[in-house]
Design a protein around this motif. Structure first.
Motif, short mmCIF file in Angstrom:
data_model
loop_
_atom_site.label_atom_id
_atom_site.label_comp_id
_atom_site.label_asym_id
_atom_site.label_seq_id
_atom_site.Cartn_x
_atom_site.Cartn_y
_atom_site.Cartn_z
N ILE A 143 -4.73 123.67 29.03
CA ILE A 143 -3.69 123.43 28.37
C ILE A 143 -4.02 124.54 27.19
O ILE A 143 -3.04 124.99 26.50
CB ILE A 143 -3.38 122.32 27.58
CG1 ILE A 143 -2.02 121.84 27.03
CG2 ILE A 143 -4.70 121.73 26.72
CD1 ILE A 143 -1.11 121.73 28.23
N ASN A 144 -5.21 124.91 26.97
CA ASN A 144 -5.56 126.03 25.87
C ASN A 144 -5.12 127.25 26.35
O ASN A 144 -5.17 128.23 25.57
CB ASN A 144 -6.71 125.81 25.67
CG ASN A 144 -7.43 124.59 24.82
OD1 ASN A 144 -6.63 124.01 23.92
ND2 ASN A 144 -8.66 124.01 24.89
N SER A 145 -4.79 127.32 27.38
CA SER A 145 -4.35 128.64 28.05
C SER A 145 -3.03 129.11 27.03
O SER A 145 -2.72 130.49 27.25
CB SER A 145 -3.79 128.68 29.51
OG SER A 145 -5.00 128.22 30.45
N PHE A 146 -2.07 128.20 26.52
CA PHE A 146 -1.19 128.80 25.91
C PHE A 146 -1.53 129.19 24.52
O PHE A 146 -0.60 129.70 23.88
CB PHE A 146 -0.21 127.44 25.62
CG PHE A 146 0.18 126.95 26.77
CD1 PHE A 146 1.45 127.92 27.55
CD2 PHE A 146 -0.27 125.99 27.47
CE1 PHE A 146 2.12 127.38 28.68
CE2 PHE A 146 0.50 125.72 28.90
CZ PHE A 146 1.71 126.20 29.36
N ASN A 147 -2.65 128.79 23.92
CA ASN A 147 -3.18 129.21 22.55
C ASN A 147 -2.92 130.95 22.18
O ASN A 147 -3.65 131.61 23.01
CB ASN A 147 -4.51 128.75 22.23
CG ASN A 147 -4.74 127.38 22.20
OD1 ASN A 147 -3.85 126.55 22.68
ND2 ASN A 147 -5.82 126.88 22.00
N GLY A 148 -2.17 131.21 21.28
CA GLY A 148 -2.05 132.74 20.99
C GLY A 148 -1.27 133.45 21.95
O GLY A 148 -1.20 134.61 21.79
N ARG A 149 -0.60 132.87 22.81
CA ARG A 149 0.23 133.65 23.87
C ARG A 149 1.40 134.13 23.22
O ARG A 149 2.29 133.33 22.57
CB ARG A 149 0.43 132.83 25.15
CG ARG A 149 -0.53 132.63 26.04
CD ARG A 149 -1.20 134.18 26.59
NE ARG A 149 0.13 134.66 27.47
CZ ARG A 149 -0.01 134.33 28.70
NH1 ARG A 149 -0.76 133.75 29.51
NH2 ARG A 149 1.08 134.93 29.43
N GLN A 150 2.11 135.25 23.73
CA GLN A 150 3.29 135.71 22.92
C GLN A 150 4.19 135.79 24.16
O GLN A 150 4.05 136.55 25.13
CB GLN A 150 2.95 137.20 22.60
CG GLN A 150 4.27 137.95 22.07
CD GLN A 150 4.60 137.26 20.69
OE1 GLN A 150 3.80 137.35 19.76
NE2 GLN A 150 6.02 137.36 20.65
N LEU A 151 5.31 135.11 23.95
CA LEU A 151 6.54 135.19 24.93
C LEU A 151 7.51 136.18 24.64
O LEU A 151 7.86 136.35 23.32
CB LEU A 151 7.15 133.90 24.66
CG LEU A 151 8.63 133.83 25.69
CD1 LEU A 151 8.25 133.80 27.27
CD2 LEU A 151 9.10 132.21 25.35
N LYS A 152 7.54 137.24 25.44
CA LYS A 152 8.59 138.29 25.13
C LYS A 152 9.78 138.22 25.68
O LYS A 152 10.07 138.95 26.57
CB LYS A 152 7.63 139.63 25.64
CG LYS A 152 6.37 139.60 24.83
CD LYS A 152 5.51 140.97 25.60
CE LYS A 152 4.20 141.11 25.09
NZ LYS A 152 3.37 142.36 25.58
N GLY A 153 10.51 137.10 24.87
CA GLY A 153 11.90 136.96 25.67
C GLY A 153 12.04 136.13 26.90
O GLY A 153 11.18 135.94 27.57
N ALA A 154 13.31 135.96 27.17
CA ALA A 154 13.69 135.15 28.21
C ALA A 154 13.33 135.41 29.60
O ALA A 154 13.15 134.95 30.60
CB ALA A 154 15.38 134.46 28.30
N ASP A 155 13.23 137.06 29.66
CA ASP A 155 13.02 137.53 30.90
C ASP A 155 11.48 138.01 31.02
O ASP A 155 10.78 138.70 31.95
CB ASP A 155 13.77 138.94 30.95
CG ASP A 155 15.15 138.58 31.14
OD1 ASP A 155 15.66 137.64 31.59
OD2 ASP A 155 15.87 139.39 30.62
#
Length: 210
Positions: A143-155
């Protein structure tokens, strides 16, 4: 015999009254302690998804109610606003992955308004022990894989499990669970990006028909 029955009935009634009274007293005495412990546990959870060094407000008192399909269903969800010197910098929000292997997965996601995920925690699920339960921090650090991840839009195709062309690991023999969580975090983060203009008009917790 009737006298014995009456006597036993009176004894039972007195015993029931005493027991009820004791239960009420215990509840009154312990209620503040339980509420305090619940608040402490909630603060720990919020600080796991929004680092406390990012904000200086009382985040638990900045509770609002939102409802959006991006959060997994149409029910009201609690949202907590983190502010730095009165400026909103992030939120922690309750969300649901409705398509887990064994049903809905209840989560909380913390992110800023530019698509950066600070943290995610699963708070309730019914996934298969030894397989899907790796979404729990006490079982695995996945679950820590999400820490600090940047989502670059819906695509953003990288925001998916590796089996779907993304960068998040799936579990051996259990792809459905991590896929559901990743997709829910993605939808929730995209929704968080839309919130800055709505924060001032959101109903506070306790003021809505939640």
């Amino acid at each position: 015999m009737l006298d014995a029955i009456r006597k036993n009935g009176v004894t039972l009634a007195v015993f029931a009254a005493i027991t009820t009274g004791m239960t009420a007293v215990v509840n009154t005495v312990t209620k503040p302690t339980i509420a305090h412990q619940t608040a402490l546990q909630q603060k720990v959870l919020l600080d796991q998804v929004v680092p406390p060094e990012l904000y200086n407000n009382a985040i638990q008192k900045e509770c609002y109610v939102v409802s959006n399909p991006a959060l997994g269903n149409a029910a009201p969800h609690h949202l907590y606003v983190a502010r730095k010197d009165d400026k909103p910098v992030a939120v922690a929000i309750e969300t649901i992955a409705p398509d887990g292997y064994s049903g809905a997965i209840m989560m909380i996601v913390g992110a800023n308004f530019s698509g950066t995920v600070y943290g995610t925690r699963v708070v309730e699920h019914h996934e298969t022990p030894g397989l899907g339960d790796k979404i729990e921090l006490r079982i695995s650090d996945w679950i820590n894989s999400f820490n600090g991840r940047q989502l670059k839009g819906a695509d953003d195709a990288t925001f998916a499990v590796k089996k779907d062309g993304g960068t998040f690991d799936q579990f051996t023999g259990a792809t459905i669970t991590p896929r559901a969580v990743v997709n829910a975090v993605k939808r929730t983060t995209l929704y968080i990006e839309t919130l800055p203009g709505q924060l001032a008009s959101l109903p506070a917790c306790g003021e809505s028909n939640e």
